[in-house]
Scaffold this motif. Sequence first.
Motif, PDB file in Angstrom:
ATOM      1  N   VAL A   5      -5.228   5.118   8.150  1.00  0.00           N
ATOM      2  CA  VAL A   5      -6.110   4.687   7.079  1.00  0.00           C
ATOM      3  C   VAL A   5      -5.958   3.179   6.885  1.00  0.00           C
ATOM      4  CG1 VAL A   5      -6.719   4.916   4.650  1.00  0.00           C
ATOM      5  CG2 VAL A   5      -5.935   6.927   5.935  1.00  0.00           C
ATOM      6  N   GLU A   6      -7.053   2.460   7.138  1.00  0.00           N
ATOM      7  CA  GLU A   6      -7.043   1.010   6.959  1.00  0.00           C
ATOM      8  C   GLU A   6      -7.405   0.625   5.530  1.00  0.00           C
ATOM      9  OE1 GLU A   6      -9.051   1.706  11.094  1.00  0.00           O
ATOM     10  OE2 GLU A   6      -9.124   2.583   9.070  1.00  0.00           O
ATOM     11  N   SER A   7      -6.920  -0.527   5.114  1.00  0.00           N
ATOM     12  CA  SER A   7      -7.278  -1.081   3.807  1.00  0.00           C
ATOM     13  C   SER A   7      -7.143  -2.595   3.867  1.00  0.00           C
ATOM     14  CB  SER A   7      -6.385  -0.508   2.703  1.00  0.00           C
ATOM     15  OG  SER A   7      -5.033  -0.829   2.947  1.00  0.00           O
ATOM     16  N   GLY A   8      -7.709  -3.245   2.852  1.00  0.00           N
ATOM     17  CA  GLY A   8      -7.548  -4.688   2.744  1.00  0.00           C
ATOM     18  C   GLY A   8      -8.748  -5.504   3.127  1.00  0.00           C
ATOM     19  N   CYS A  22      -2.726  -0.811   7.750  1.00  0.00           N
ATOM     20  CA  CYS A  22      -3.082   0.484   8.318  1.00  0.00           C
ATOM     21  C   CYS A  22      -1.896   1.409   8.109  1.00  0.00           C
ATOM     22  CB  CYS A  22      -3.425   0.344   9.793  1.00  0.00           C
ATOM     23  SG  CYS A  22      -3.707   1.913  10.641  1.00  0.00           S
ATOM     24  N   THR A 116     -12.304  -0.807   8.302  1.00  0.00           N
ATOM     25  CA  THR A 116     -12.459  -1.543   7.053  1.00  0.00           C
ATOM     26  C   THR A 116     -13.282  -2.785   7.350  1.00  0.00           C
ATOM     27  OG1 THR A 116     -11.295  -2.492   5.140  1.00  0.00           O
ATOM     28  CG2 THR A 116     -10.298  -2.865   7.299  1.00  0.00           C
TER      29      THR A 116
END
Length: 122
Positions: A5-8, A22, A116
């Motif tokens: 799961v990616e973020s940012g 991630c 993302t």
Amino acid sequence: QVQLVESGGGLVQAGGSLTLSCAASGRTFSTYVMAWFRQPPGKEREFVASITKNGRSTSIAASVKGRFTISRDNAKNTVYLQMASLKPEDTADYYCAAGDEFSEVADSYDYWGQGTQVTVSS
């Protein structure tokens, strides 16, 4: 198996910085080579960076070398992409990937996150 799961991601002005994360769950994170790829609008997916299982070696695409850094924290099951001096041409969907081979080829990676979005305004 591993879930990623990616973020940012987000909107940033040219010259700015952003750090993508991630997070991995499932099979032991430290047994995977990790990588970041990106897909600019209307273009093919391209390699950005990869890092070995123990984090001692990295590979960075020429287009981002000197501006982007990949790192990992095996205790936190997370891989990072630090992006600096961002340019409008860095605008893309960014994906993290996990695999067994230290490679710049997307087909070498077995597991992918959902991506993302990063948008760099001029």
